[in-house]
Design a protein around this motif. Structure first.
Motif, short mmCIF file in Angstrom:
data_model
loop_
_atom_site.label_atom_id
_atom_site.label_comp_id
_atom_site.label_asym_id
_atom_site.label_seq_id
_atom_site.Cartn_x
_atom_site.Cartn_y
_atom_site.Cartn_z
N ILE A 1 0.87 -1.17 0.00
CA ILE A 1 0.00 0.00 0.00
C ILE A 1 0.91 1.23 0.00
O ILE A 1 2.08 1.13 0.40
N LYS A 2 0.42 2.37 -0.46
CA LYS A 2 1.26 3.56 -0.57
C LYS A 2 0.69 4.72 0.23
O LYS A 2 -0.52 4.82 0.43
N ALA A 3 1.59 5.60 0.67
CA ALA A 3 1.21 6.88 1.26
C ALA A 3 1.64 7.98 0.31
O ALA A 3 2.74 7.93 -0.27
N TYR A 4 0.76 8.98 0.12
CA TYR A 4 0.97 10.03 -0.88
C TYR A 4 1.01 11.39 -0.20
O TYR A 4 0.20 11.69 0.68
N ARG A 5 1.95 12.22 -0.64
CA ARG A 5 2.05 13.59 -0.15
C ARG A 5 1.20 14.49 -1.06
O ARG A 5 1.42 14.54 -2.26
N HIS A 6 0.21 15.17 -0.47
CA HIS A 6 -0.61 16.09 -1.24
C HIS A 6 0.04 17.48 -1.27
O HIS A 6 0.99 17.75 -0.54
N ALA A 7 -0.50 18.32 -2.13
CA ALA A 7 0.10 19.64 -2.34
C ALA A 7 0.13 20.47 -1.07
O ALA A 7 1.03 21.31 -0.89
N ASP A 8 -0.82 20.26 -0.15
CA ASP A 8 -0.85 21.03 1.10
C ASP A 8 0.06 20.43 2.17
O ASP A 8 0.08 20.90 3.31
N GLY A 9 0.80 19.39 1.81
CA GLY A 9 1.72 18.76 2.74
C GLY A 9 1.15 17.58 3.51
O GLY A 9 1.89 16.85 4.18
N GLY B 1 6.83 10.32 9.07
CA GLY B 1 6.09 11.06 8.05
C GLY B 1 6.97 11.89 7.13
O GLY B 1 6.62 12.13 5.97
N ASP B 2 8.13 12.32 7.63
CA ASP B 2 9.02 13.12 6.78
C ASP B 2 9.61 12.31 5.63
O ASP B 2 10.20 12.88 4.71
N TRP B 3 9.45 10.99 5.70
CA TRP B 3 9.96 10.13 4.63
C TRP B 3 9.01 10.05 3.44
O TRP B 3 9.35 9.45 2.42
N VAL B 4 7.82 10.60 3.56
CA VAL B 4 6.89 10.59 2.41
C VAL B 4 7.37 11.63 1.41
O VAL B 4 7.35 12.83 1.70
N PRO B 5 7.80 11.23 0.23
CA PRO B 5 8.38 12.19 -0.72
C PRO B 5 7.31 13.04 -1.38
O PRO B 5 6.12 12.71 -1.35
N SER B 6 7.74 14.13 -1.98
CA SER B 6 6.80 15.05 -2.62
C SER B 6 7.06 15.21 -4.11
O SER B 6 6.40 16.00 -4.77
N GLY B 7 8.00 14.44 -4.66
CA GLY B 7 8.29 14.53 -6.09
C GLY B 7 7.20 13.91 -6.94
O GLY B 7 6.33 13.18 -6.45
N GLU B 8 7.23 14.18 -8.22
CA GLU B 8 6.22 13.69 -9.15
C GLU B 8 6.22 12.15 -9.18
O GLU B 8 7.27 11.53 -9.35
N ASP B 9 5.04 11.58 -9.02
CA ASP B 9 4.84 10.13 -9.03
C ASP B 9 5.61 9.41 -7.93
O ASP B 9 5.81 8.19 -8.01
N TYR C 1 -3.15 11.50 -5.41
CA TYR C 1 -2.31 12.63 -5.04
C TYR C 1 -3.12 13.89 -4.72
O TYR C 1 -2.55 14.95 -4.51
N GLY C 2 -4.45 13.76 -4.68
CA GLY C 2 -5.28 14.89 -4.28
C GLY C 2 -5.50 15.92 -5.37
O GLY C 2 -5.94 17.04 -5.08
N ARG C 3 -5.24 15.56 -6.62
CA ARG C 3 -5.42 16.51 -7.73
C ARG C 3 -6.82 16.43 -8.33
O ARG C 3 -7.19 17.28 -9.13
N ALA C 4 -7.57 15.38 -7.99
CA ALA C 4 -8.93 15.21 -8.50
C ALA C 4 -9.85 14.86 -7.34
O ALA C 4 -9.41 14.33 -6.31
N GLU C 5 -11.13 15.15 -7.49
CA GLU C 5 -12.09 14.89 -6.43
C GLU C 5 -12.22 13.40 -6.15
O GLU C 5 -12.31 12.58 -7.07
N ASP C 6 -12.23 13.05 -4.89
CA ASP C 6 -12.36 11.67 -4.45
C ASP C 6 -13.84 11.36 -4.22
O ASP C 6 -14.32 11.37 -3.09
#
Length: 366
Positions: free
Chosen positions: A87-95, A138-146, A351-356
């Motif tokens: 399973i994955k954890a994703y960093r959204h634009a608001d952090g 939590g600081d290990w969740v990256p914020s780069g593309e994909d 990644y929070g770019r579209a409505e869930d």
């Protein structure tokens, strides 16, 4: 066989937290996150929960990531009583940090446990373990593309006993590894090798459980695929029906828009696949889950009835299949736009770019 009631004693666990005194510095962590790869670097901590027949789930803790001590007679080393999830954890634009459909991973872990005669971890405990690890790492969740933080929950029999029976002592762990983009330079169609000499699982076997033995069975044919210049291997069942790839489900798109995916009790039910199919239904596509023979696949491509073939799974999300290769043939596969459109929609949600709209996301931090 149920070794524990997954709905019982659902008061939140009280985790003991031991900080890693050798944790990487922010600069060291940033260097890893700049090019994380997949499954080669790990965060500073891990979750550990014990289970015993008499004591149930107990001694939950977050502790420094490191080696696990096992008795040489531990049952997992002799009988392979083990399961895992991805399973994955994703960093959204608001952090903020979110994960995707963790309830489904929890339920699949329970089904796998049931099949492998292991205790069923309650869904609330599964989700709490994710939150506890993110609270310290939590600081290990990256914020780069994909990029994402890949979470690997796993459970194994640790009782030191050589008799052949379900173990009475079990360990559940959760580790995490930052993951970069699966495809560098964009998604490319893959070449698939058809395994005709080896089977991944059988009827009544463990194919629908996420257990290490299924993946061990796929390694030799996967090596054969590499020797043939292929990226992945696809398996057939004893009746000549398509099963799945070594770690991904297969999907066929028909010219009338119908989407068909193989389904049987020897195929792992993919959460990514089910999400992709739901998004396709939202777009008006009809979805069929049924047996698909190799002959139907080949004839459908040859006649133009099948207009697109793709694979999907947690790591790659969606990848088009460009070639099916076997000892006696090489079939070019048709490519279209639907697979990549569905992939984009799914990742935009993650990644929070579209409505869930389906309520698939769960926030792990805060």
């Amino acid at each position: 066989m149920t070794l524990t009631d997954p709905a019982a004693d659902l008061a939140p666990l009280e985790f003991a937290v031991t900080r890693n005194l050798a944790a990487r510095s922010a600069a060291e962590r940033d260097e890893i996150l700049a090019a994380p790869g997949f499954g080669t670097n790990f965060t500073d901590h891990m979750v550990d929960i014990c289970w015993s027949k008499g004591g149930g789930w107990h001694r939950p803790r977050v502790q420094p990531y490191g080696p696990i001590s096992l008795d040489p007679a531990a049952a997992v080393l002799h009988y392979g009583q083990e399961i895992f999830e991805g399973i994955k954890a994703y960093r959204h634009a608001d952090g903020s940090v979110h994960t995707f459909r963790p309830d489904q991973n929890a339920k699949r872990l329970q089904r796998s446990a049931r099949r492998m005669a292991l205790p069923e971890l309650p869904e609330d405990y599964f989700l709490q373990s994710l939150r506890e690890l993110i609270a310290v790492d939590g600081d290990w969740v990256p914020s780069g593309e994909d990029q994402s933080l890949y979470l690997r929950p796993f459970m194994f029999a640790k009782e030191a006993f050589l008799g052949v029976r379900p173990a009475q002592k079990v360990a559940y762990y959760l580790i995490a590894s930052p993951a970069g983009a699966y495809f560098k330079g964009g998604v490319q169609p893959v070449k698939i090798w058809l395994s005709e000499d080896y089977a991944r699982a059988g009827k009544g076997g463990t194919g629908a459980a996420k257990t290490g033995g299924n993946y061990a069975a796929s390694l030799l044919p996967q090596a054969e695929a590499y020797e043939q210049g292929c990226d992945q291997v696809v398996f057939l069942d004893q009746d000549g029906n398509v099963e799945e790839l070594g770690g991904m489900n297969v999907v066929f798109v028909h010219k009338d828009g119908t989407i068909v995916t193989p389904q049987s009790d020897s195929i792992l039910p993919g959460i990514t696949r089910d999400s992709i199919l739901q998004l396709a239904e939202d777009r008006g596509h009809r979805v069929e889950r049924r047996a698909v023979s190799l002959q139907e696949w080949r004839d459908g491509v040859a006649s133009g009835e099948i207009v697109e073939v793709f694979a999907c799974g947690t790591a790659a999300v969606v990848t088009p299949i460009g070639t099916l290769l076997a000892a006696g043939f090489e079939d070019a596969q048709p490519t279209g736009t639907l697979a990549l459109e569905l992939r984009q929609h799914l990742t935009d949600i993650q990644y929070g770019r579209a409505e869930d709209t389906h309520g698939w996301l769960t926030r792990l931090d805060g």
